[in-house]
Design a protein around this motif. Structure first.
Motif, PDB file in Angstrom:
ATOM      1  N   ILE A  15       0.838  -1.198   0.000  1.00 29.02           N
ATOM      2  CA  ILE A  15       0.000   0.000   0.000  1.00 29.02           C
ATOM      3  C   ILE A  15       0.874   1.251   0.000  1.00 29.02           C
ATOM      4  N   ASN A  16       2.041   1.175   0.625  1.00 26.87           N
ATOM      5  CA  ASN A  16       2.933   2.333   0.611  1.00 26.87           C
ATOM      6  C   ASN A  16       3.460   2.598  -0.797  1.00 26.87           C
ATOM      7  N   ALA A  17       3.750   1.508  -1.526  1.00 25.86           N
ATOM      8  CA  ALA A  17       4.220   1.679  -2.900  1.00 25.86           C
ATOM      9  C   ALA A  17       3.096   2.257  -3.762  1.00 25.86           C
ATOM     10  N   TYR A  18       1.864   1.799  -3.498  1.00 28.05           N
ATOM     11  CA  TYR A  18       0.700   2.275  -4.252  1.00 28.05           C
ATOM     12  C   TYR A  18       0.493   3.780  -4.012  1.00 28.05           C
ATOM     13  N   ALA A  19       0.580   4.187  -2.734  1.00 27.80           N
ATOM     14  CA  ALA A  19       0.410   5.603  -2.414  1.00 27.80           C
ATOM     15  C   ALA A  19       1.527   6.428  -3.057  1.00 27.80           C
ATOM     16  N   HIS A  20       2.721   5.867  -3.026  1.00 29.45           N
ATOM     17  CA  HIS A  20       3.867   6.557  -3.634  1.00 29.45           C
ATOM     18  C   HIS A  20       3.626   6.767  -5.128  1.00 29.45           C
ATOM     19  N   LEU A  21       3.076   5.727  -5.771  1.00 30.85           N
ATOM     20  CA  LEU A  21       2.778   5.802  -7.207  1.00 30.85           C
ATOM     21  C   LEU A  21       1.763   6.911  -7.487  1.00 30.85           C
ATOM     22  N   LEU A  22       0.691   6.941  -6.665  1.00 36.96           N
ATOM     23  CA  LEU A  22      -0.347   7.958  -6.884  1.00 36.96           C
ATOM     24  C   LEU A  22       0.223   9.371  -6.741  1.00 36.96           C
ATOM     25  N   HIS A  23       1.213   9.516  -5.861  1.00 31.69           N
ATOM     26  CA  HIS A  23       1.765  10.849  -5.621  1.00 31.69           C
ATOM     27  C   HIS A  23       2.966  11.149  -6.514  1.00 31.69           C
ATOM     28  N   SER A  24       3.297  10.203  -7.433  1.00 33.03           N
ATOM     29  CA  SER A  24       4.545  10.372  -8.171  1.00 33.03           C
ATOM     30  C   SER A  24       4.490  11.512  -9.178  1.00 33.03           C
ATOM     31  N   SER A  25       3.288  11.831  -9.665  1.00 36.94           N
ATOM     32  CA  SER A  25       3.202  12.960 -10.598  1.00 36.94           C
ATOM     33  C   SER A  25       2.200  13.978 -10.069  1.00 36.94           C
ATOM     34  N   ALA A  26       2.705  15.118  -9.644  1.00 39.65           N
ATOM     35  CA  ALA A  26       1.821  16.135  -9.077  1.00 39.65           C
ATOM     36  C   ALA A  26       0.788  16.574 -10.107  1.00 39.65           C
ATOM     37  N   GLY A  27       1.185  16.621 -11.371  1.00 39.67           N
ATOM     38  CA  GLY A  27       0.269  17.056 -12.427  1.00 39.67           C
ATOM     39  C   GLY A  27      -0.933  16.139 -12.548  1.00 39.67           C
TER      40      GLY A  27
END
Ligand code: HEM
Ligand code: FES
Lengths: 260, 240
Positions: free
Chosen positions: B46-58
């Protein structure tokens, strides 16, 4: 048999109304609900009191005039019947029966239990017809129509415009009525050429008259004396969307009056 | 009138907006649950998933603004339609309008919607804005400030520790209770909404009406079970 009536009395459109109690004794259980009211009115008149005003015409379930809210339900306890087809045997001896007019802003009360439903007529006048030149009657079988389509159009055309759908809906929505009237024509080849213009103007008129909006509770179809199905509302929504798209495409192509 | 004007002003146009935005929100609610259920996997998932969602601010902000616009349209149409419905019957029957054949959910869409709206605002303050006051934990709680929850060891060092945040977030029983109530009302809203939307969009007739009604109820119960399982698992210390 004997019943106690609790009836909404209101002298005119702008007068305040109130419930009045009447005892209706010596009734035959096989009287229709309207015959029971006739008897009550005869007795009121012979005592010099003002009879209860209620609307009725055919008394055989085809005209849609007999609009009464009986014990909170349009047309009384029965299923798929109008007030005039309701019989006193549907009630128990000694019952108290509350009779109210249909309540909706577009159906103003004229007197007692009589409401003005001409909003429905204005919706029909706005597009609920097929434009044809009158002349000799055309041959009945000149346009082939499949049984399936003919049956569906007839299901929609069952609607007698009584307004029970509006009366039962918590939103006082007329969408079941309008959808039946839109569909009975748009399903058939004679009605198809004008289907876009028709649905746009009938819905516009419905909104202008001040009816509410469908929230798909299903109460309308449950009380409809003709069991008109909610499916016609789906159909009307689809027709409406198609008309909007047709209009949009027509405009994009620079044509006048895309719908119609 | 122009087509766009009719879409925004007519009764059926607004119902179409209601149905289309509702359908989009249903997809979000399903996707959000699938993402959240990763709490039951090893915490790196889940931490990797959250990281992915936040990887592109745009992308993140485009999706956020899109969702806000969809919710805004849905709520605007709801308020507008409901106001017209109220105005259409200024004088009610002596015992109110009875619910012939109508489910509870179908009669209280606006009310359940209002609670959902309140919950969404709170939920965003709680987990998205991560305001420490919103989580109602005692100020001495080690995870009081969700912003400070970072992974310190291993390959994900420096990632936000969403796993720890979800657990801390559900350690305050009042918060979990509000969450459960709101999810319950959301699922009631959807038990009706997920069928109504097909009628609004003009695609629900004949046998499909009953099938979609059944399907919507099953899906609403499944969504409730899925969402409720998270605070319950935290409470029972199934995830820690
Ligand atoms: C995650 C949030 C939400 C989801 C997934 C959702 C979903 C839906 C769906 C699918 C419908 C059926 C649309 C239709 O009738 O065609 C609906 C209807 C409705 N929603 Fe929501 N909704 C949400 C939030 C809200 C909020 C915040 C309100 C605020 C007041 C609201 C008020 C309503 C109302 C009043 C209806 C009925 C509208 C009508 O039938 O005319 N909803 N919703
Ligand atoms: S009086 Fe005509 S339908 Fe009842």
């Amino acid at each position: 048999m004997k019943v106690n009536l609790r009836v909404w009395r209101q002298r005119g459109p702008d007068s305040p109304g109130e419930f009045k109690n009447y005892e209706a004794a010596d009734l035959n259980p096989n009287m229709s609900f309207l015959e029971m009211l006739d008897v009550v009115n005869d007795r009121l008149a012979s005592r010099g009191e003002e009879p209860i005003a209620f609307a009725h015409d055919c008394r055989e379930g085809i005209c849609g005039t007999c609009c009464l809210n009986i014990n909170g339900k349009p047309h009384g306890p029965g299923r798929a019947i109008a007030t005039c087809q309701t019989y006193m045997r549907s009630f128990r001896d000694g019952d108290t029966i509350t009779i109210e007019p249909f309540r909706a802003k577009p159906f103003p009360i004229l007197k007692d239990l009589v409401v003005d439903r001409s909003a429905f007529d204005r919706i029909m006048q706005s597009g609920g017809y097929v434009s044809v030149r009158t002349g000799a009657a055309p041959d009945g079988n000149s346009i082939p129509i499949s049984k399936e389509i003919a049956d569906r159009a007839m299901d929609a055309a069952q609607c007698i415009g009584c307004g029970a759908c509006v009366a039962a809906c918590k939103n006082a929505s007329a969408m079941l009525f309008v959808s039946a009237k839109v569909s009975q024509l748009s399903l058939l080849p004679q009605g198809r050429p004008e289907r876009h213009r028709r649905v746009l103007s009938m819905v516009a008129k419905m909104d202008e008259e001040g009816f509410g909006n469908c929230t798909v509770t299903g109460s309308c179809a449950a009380v409809c004396p003709k069991e008109v199905s909610l499916d016609f509302i789906t159909r009307m929504n689809r027709d409406y969307l198609a008309a909007l798209m047709h209009e949009a495409v027509g405009r994009a192509a620079g044509k006048e009056g895309g719908a119609g | 009138m122009k087509p766009l004007q009719l879409l925004l002003q007519s009764s059926i146009g607004k119902k179409v907006i209601m149905g289309a935005t509702g359908a989009a929100l249903v997809l979000f609610v399903i996707g959000h649950l699938v993402g959240n259920l990763q709490i039951f996997l090893p915490k790196e998932k889940i931490n990797a998933y959250a990281h992915l969602l936040h990887s592109s601010a745009g992308v993140l902000w485009a999706v956020r603004l899109g969702l806000v616009a969809i919710v805004g349209l849905h709520v605007w149409a709801a308020i507008s339609l409901t106001a017209q419905n109220k105005a259409a019957r200024p004088v009610n029957y002596v015992e109110g309008t009875r619910p012939y054949a109508a489910s509870w959910a179908s009669r209280y869409m606006f009310h359940t919607g209002l609670v959902i709206a309140a919950f969404v605002v709170y939920h965003l303050l709680h987990y998205t804005a991560q305001l420490p006051v919103a989580n109602l934990l005692p100020s001495t709680h080690p995870a009081k400030d969700f912003n400070q929850l970072l992974v310190t060891t291993g390959a994900q060092s420096g990632y936000r520790d969403v796993h720890a945040m979800l657990i801390a977030g559900f350690q305050q029983p009042i918060v979990s209770l509000f969450y459960l109530i709101a999810i319950g009302l959301l699922c009631l809203h959807l038990s009706h909404g997920m069928t109504a939307m097909f009628q609004s969009l003009g695609v629900q007739e004949g046998v499909w009406r009953t099938r979609l009604e059944k399907g919507a109820q099953v899906l609403a119960i499944a969504l409730f079970a899925g969402y409720a399982s998270i605070p319950i698992a935290v409470y029972l210390r199934i995830v820690q």
